[in-house]
Design an enzyme around this catalytic site. Structure first.
Site, mmCIF file in Angstrom:
data_model
loop_
_atom_site.group_PDB
_atom_site.id
_atom_site.type_symbol
_atom_site.label_atom_id
_atom_site.label_comp_id
_atom_site.label_asym_id
_atom_site.label_seq_id
_atom_site.Cartn_x
_atom_site.Cartn_y
_atom_site.Cartn_z
ATOM 1 C CG PHE A 12 -28.669 -31.012 -20.329
ATOM 2 C CD1 PHE A 12 -28.412 -29.673 -20.553
ATOM 3 C CD2 PHE A 12 -27.602 -31.854 -20.004
ATOM 4 C CE1 PHE A 12 -27.110 -29.168 -20.475
ATOM 5 C CE2 PHE A 12 -26.306 -31.355 -19.914
ATOM 6 C CZ PHE A 12 -26.066 -30.013 -20.160
ATOM 7 C CB THR A 36 -36.093 -37.029 -17.677
ATOM 8 O OG1 THR A 36 -35.720 -37.485 -18.975
ATOM 9 C CG2 THR A 36 -36.249 -38.218 -16.746
ATOM 10 C CB SER A 76 -31.657 -42.368 -22.190
ATOM 11 O OG SER A 76 -31.355 -43.186 -21.066
ATOM 12 C CE LYS A 92 -41.166 -50.624 -22.176
ATOM 13 N NZ LYS A 92 -42.537 -50.482 -21.579
ATOM 14 C CG ASN A 100 -39.390 -48.844 -31.763
ATOM 15 O OD1 ASN A 100 -39.630 -49.909 -32.331
ATOM 16 N ND2 ASN A 100 -39.929 -48.514 -30.601
ATOM 17 N N GLY A 103 -34.903 -49.239 -37.021
ATOM 18 C CA GLY A 103 -35.893 -49.697 -38.008
ATOM 19 C C GLY A 103 -36.374 -48.532 -38.857
ATOM 20 C CE1 TYR A 146 -28.130 -43.388 -19.213
ATOM 21 C CE2 TYR A 146 -25.914 -43.503 -18.325
ATOM 22 C CZ TYR A 146 -26.845 -42.894 -19.141
ATOM 23 O OH TYR A 146 -26.482 -41.796 -19.876
ATOM 24 C CE1 TYR A 160 -31.376 -53.483 -36.004
ATOM 25 C CE2 TYR A 160 -32.123 -52.339 -37.974
ATOM 26 C CZ TYR A 160 -32.386 -53.144 -36.901
ATOM 27 O OH TYR A 160 -33.655 -53.629 -36.708
ATOM 28 C CB THR A 176 -22.133 -32.973 -20.855
ATOM 29 O OG1 THR A 176 -21.229 -33.793 -21.581
ATOM 30 C CG2 THR A 176 -22.387 -31.689 -21.640
#
Ligand code: UDP
Length: 323
Positions: A12, A36, A76, A92, A100, A103, A146, A160, A176
């Protein structure tokens, strides 16, 4: 030409961001595992040479050839129904997935913006919620997968930023809505509109006294665009502070759709936040942003979108996403 990777690009919000960055003249790489997300949301972009789609799970090692200027991490599941069905993937993508992305950003020297959420505030004891509020989250409740993934994601992104000096941005997105929401994602707006279209009663959870504040998707995208290009690395709330109870919201949908059905009350889900409204002082002062689209305008556009869907689209949205 600037190059941007948008994870969750077929979702979305991701698909609306693809549209916006294409419009701004970027080369857009959308990445999605389509759990999704839906290709239908981006199929109008496939003919463009400045658009690419990678069918890939962000929780696995990401390889993108060439340079990247920006990475938006929007992959997500984002509705309570979805993350209850796929809790492990939800955890995950918020942990391995962001690792990832960060990185990759280091290798490419890219700026990263992550989609966080008002869920980091949990069932808030402070109202409205400013960015300084640390939240009231149950880590082991149904929403924990979540909420904690998103909180971890913020922590990882900050690490980071401070340890590696990476350019990072964090947007905390409040409820939203708009075209391309999935009709069966369980969220209140597609639930109510879908029920009205099918001639069913509208399922209000609890007595409907809980509040939410609904932001139209174009306003959200504008806020995200401004945040990405700003120099502000701390979290920023983006949402519409126009607060409404779910009961009043249901009544608005009944009026909008002209349905002769009524609101019926079902049990309130566990840990359902009682109130939610963004404090957008920061967005106003740092980004010069505030929402422009009223609920009446936004709901009309969204209802017209759902009405315009073909029977085939409605069937696909309602049935093929049973993971
Ligand atoms: N809700 C409802 N009926 C539905 C779906 C949701 O009354 O069919 C309520 C839900 O309990 C919550 C609010 O609407 O209080 C917003 O729910 P949603 O899932 O859209 O998002 P949340 O803000 O809870 O993540």
């Amino acid at each position: 030409m600037k190059r941007i990777l948008i994870t969750g690009g077929a979702g979305f919000l991701g698909s609306h961001l693809c549209d916006r960055f294409i419009k701004e003249g970027y080369h857009v790489i959308a990445m999605d595992n389509l759990i999704t997300g839906d290709l239908k949301n981006i199929e109008h972009l496939f003919h463009l040479k400045q658009f690419e789609f990678y069918h890939h799970d962000v929780s696995k090692f990401i390889h993108v050839p060439g340079e990247l200027d920006y990475i938006l991490h929007f992959a997500s599941p984002a509705s309570p129904i979805d993350y209850l069905k796929i809790p492990i993937q939800t955890l995950k993508v918020g942990s391995l997935g962001i690792h990832n992305c960060l990185g990759l950003a280091r290798v490419k020297n890219a700026r990263v913006l992550i989609a966080s959420t008002s869920e980091v505030y949990g069932d808030p004891n402070v109202h409205p919620q400013p960015e300084e509020y640390w939240g009231n989250v149950n880590p082991v409740g149904p929403r924990g997968v979540y909420d904690e993934a998103k909180r971890f994601q913020e922590a990882m992104t900050m690490a980071y930023h401070t340890y590696h000096g990476l350019e990072t941005r964090i947007v905390r997105i409040f409820n939203t809505y708009g075209p391309r929401m999935r009709l069966n994602d369980g969220r209140v707006l597609p639930a109510f509109i879908g029920q009205a279209l099918r001639g069913e009663d509208l399922t209000m959870f609890g007595d409907g006294s809980q509040t939410r504040s609904f932001c139209y998707v174009d306003d959200l995208v504008e806020g995200i665009y401004r945040l990405l290009l700003s120099d502000y690395a701390q979290p920023v709330n983006i949402g519409n502070p126009d607060e409404i109870t779910i009961k009043e919201f249901g009544e608005e949908i009944i009026k909008l759709t002209g349905t002769s059905q009524k609101l019926i009350s079902l049990p309130l889900p566990t840990d359902d936040p009682k109130q939610r409204k963004p404090d957008i002082t920061k967005a106003r002062s740092i980004l010069g942003w505030e929402p422009k689209v009223s609920r009446a305008e936004g709901l009309k556009i969204t209802y017209d979108y759902f009405k315009s869907l073909s029977k085939e689209d409605l069937f696909r949205m309602a049935h093929h996403k049973e993971f």
